[in-house]
Design an enzyme around this catalytic site. Structure first.
Site, PDB file in Angstrom:
ATOM      1  N   GLY A   1      77.652  47.906  -0.089  1.00  0.00           N
ATOM      2  CA  GLY A   1      78.130  48.190   1.054  1.00  0.00           C
ATOM      3  C   GLY A   1      77.514  49.206   1.995  1.00  0.00           C
TER       4      GLY A   1
ATOM      5  CB  VAL B   1      63.108  58.070  -0.049  1.00  0.00           C
ATOM      6  CG1 VAL B   1      62.235  57.027  -0.845  1.00  0.00           C
ATOM      7  CG2 VAL B   1      64.389  58.369  -0.804  1.00  0.00           C
TER       8      VAL B   1
ATOM      9  NE  ARG C   1      80.102  43.985  -1.019  1.00  0.00           N
ATOM     10  CZ  ARG C   1      80.337  45.312  -0.695  1.00  0.00           C
ATOM     11  NH1 ARG C   1      79.659  46.012  -1.778  1.00  0.00           N
ATOM     12  NH2 ARG C   1      80.732  45.900   0.330  1.00  0.00           N
TER      13      ARG C   1
ATOM     14  CG  ASP D   1      84.575  52.354  -1.803  1.00  0.00           C
ATOM     15  OD1 ASP D   1      84.700  52.297  -0.789  1.00  0.00           O
ATOM     16  OD2 ASP D   1      84.074  51.448  -2.533  1.00  0.00           O
TER      17      ASP D   1
ATOM     18  CG  MET E   1      87.847  50.193   3.725  1.00  0.00           C
ATOM     19  SD  MET E   1      85.936  49.699   4.076  1.00  0.00           S
ATOM     20  CE  MET E   1      86.317  48.110   4.795  1.00  0.00           C
TER      21      MET E   1
ATOM     22  NE  ARG F   1     111.754  67.120   4.178  1.00  0.00           N
ATOM     23  CZ  ARG F   1     110.324  66.581   4.263  1.00  0.00           C
ATOM     24  NH1 ARG F   1     109.553  67.609   4.798  1.00  0.00           N
ATOM     25  NH2 ARG F   1     109.649  65.769   3.692  1.00  0.00           N
TER      26      ARG F   1
HETATM   27  O1  F6P Z   1      82.288  49.808  -1.049  1.00  0.00           O
HETATM   28  C1  F6P Z   1      82.544  49.717   0.126  1.00  0.00           C
HETATM   29  C2  F6P Z   1      83.506  48.918   0.731  1.00  0.00           C
HETATM   30  O2  F6P Z   1      83.783  49.374   2.137  1.00  0.00           O
HETATM   31  C3  F6P Z   1      84.927  49.311   0.026  1.00  0.00           C
HETATM   32  O3  F6P Z   1      85.759  50.154   0.380  1.00  0.00           O
HETATM   33  C4  F6P Z   1      85.465  47.694   0.400  1.00  0.00           C
HETATM   34  O4  F6P Z   1      86.494  47.200  -0.465  1.00  0.00           O
HETATM   35  C5  F6P Z   1      84.401  46.900   0.446  1.00  0.00           C
HETATM   36  O5  F6P Z   1      83.305  47.640   0.732  1.00  0.00           O
HETATM   37  C6  F6P Z   1      84.283  45.873   1.712  1.00  0.00           C
HETATM   38  O6  F6P Z   1      83.343  45.032   1.455  1.00  0.00           O
HETATM   39  P1  F6P Z   1      82.767  44.042   2.556  1.00  0.00           P
HETATM   40  O7  F6P Z   1      81.924  44.767   3.568  1.00  0.00           O
HETATM   41  O8  F6P Z   1      82.119  43.215   1.904  1.00  0.00           O
HETATM   42  O9  F6P Z   1      83.985  43.529   3.399  1.00  0.00           O
END
Ligand code: F6P
Length: 327
Positions: free
Chosen positions: A17, A29, A78, A133, A175, A217
């Site tokens: 991600g 880099v 991914r 994350d 997330m 409260r």
């Molecule tokens: O790993 C980062 C993240 O944004 C997570 O928080 C979330 O579960 C996932 O990627 C969402 O993935 P995608 O962009 O494939 O929907």
């Protein structure tokens, strides 16, 4: 006879991600490598690009202007194929054929596993943690987390304005996949009543009681932060609050991919600069199979073998603080 073969290059890719600050890390880099007299090859589309050979030479001007931009200009994936050993070997061959003798991988937890696998095939690799994350072990914080948190704060502050006007409870989903870090910190810094996270079991009754208590409260609103990986889904919670007598009406808001975008904060830019420089300097110094990470105020390297497949500890104190400060 002069040796006119080009110097070996350092490759760089982003994987998993995207996270704000990935561009700043690529820039660091590239420019660190150039400073040390090394060529750089950018690999597009993460590990898929390494398999397919989608490479481009990166000079100092190619990374000009990307520092303030969210996302990653090298793009990211991914990669399903990279999970297969045959494709991983093909990726190593592609890199060698292009004259790469080392690679910097910028990404999250899954990307660290990929980097470790490449190191196991003899490739010289350094990794840089970048994922909103904050689930990567071996660094206090990953690139992108601070920016994502600031985005969450801005969103929740706005939701609170409308929540107060209507005497409402807002359920806000953050997330984080299986990690509750974003939710816990958001709970503290946004003043939530309660936070639901994957690491701690909570019940619908706990949430109803926290919201009812806020109403008793005299609060004008109640904010509940729900991590996407929590065992109770935000939609089910909404239904439960609507039928229970908690003193507030309720609405739910899933912040979603908004959290992944935006210009990186000063903190994330600085972290990206330091981690990017360290990763390249480590490679040039002969190190491999490791990740550059933040340890207190220092940037250190840690072996990938020590951090992959590890679950990051959550701060129980911070989690408890949400409730304590919600009085
Ligand atoms: O790993 C980062 C993240 O944004 C997570 O928080 C979330 O579960 C996932 O990627 C969402 O993935 P995608 O962009 O494939 O929907």
């Amino acid at each position: 006879m002069p040796d006119d073969r080009p110097h070996p290059a350092i490759g760089v890719l982003t994987s998993g991600g995207d996270a704000p600050g990935m561009n700043a890390a690529i820039r660091a880099v590239v420019r660190t490598a150039l400073h040390h007299g090394r060529r750089v090859i950018g690999v597009e589309n993460g590990y898929d690009g390494l398999i397919d050979g989608t490479f481009r030479a990166l000079g100092a001007r190619d990374v000009g202007g990307i520092l303030p931009r969210g996302g990653t200009f090298l793009r990211t994936r991914r990669s399903e194929r990279f999970l297969e050993p045959g494709y991983r070997r093909a990726a190593v061959r592609q890199a060698a054929a292009a004259g790469m003798d080392a690679l910097v991988v910028i990404g999250g937890e899954g990307s660290m596993r990929g980097a470790h696998a490449l190191a196991g095939l003899g490739m010289r690799v350094m990794a840089i943690p970048a994922s909103i994350d904050n689930d990567v072990v071996g660094t206090d914080v990953s690139i992108g987390v601070d920016t994502a948190l600031n985005t969450i704060v801005e969103a929740v502050d706005k939701l609170r304005d409308t929540a107060s006007s209507h005497n409402r409870c807002f359920l806000v989903e953050t997330m984080g996949r299986g990690c509750g870090y974003l939710a816990v910190v958001a709970g503290v810094v946004c003043g939530a009543e309660i936070v639901l996270i994957p690491e701690v079991e909570s019940s619908v009754a706990d949430v109803l009681e926290a919201v009812r208590d806020a109403n008793r409260r005299g609060k004008a609103n109640a904010i509940v932060i729900v991590a996407e990986g929590a065992s109770i889904h935000i939609g089910d919670l909404l239904k439960a609050i609507e039928v229970a007598d908690v003193g507030f009406s309720a609405r739910a808001s899933r912040l979603g991919h908004i959290q992944r975008g935006g210009s990186p904060t000063a903190f994330d830019r600085m972290l990206a600069a330091r981690l990017g420089a360290k990763a390249v300097q480590a490679l040039i110094g002969g190190e491999s199979g490791a990740m550059a990470g933040l340890d207190g105020r220092s940037i250190k390297t840690v072996a990938l073998s020590r951090i992959i497949d590890q679950r990051r500890d959550l701060s129980v104190d911070d989690y408890e603080m949400v409730k304590m400060l919600a009085r």
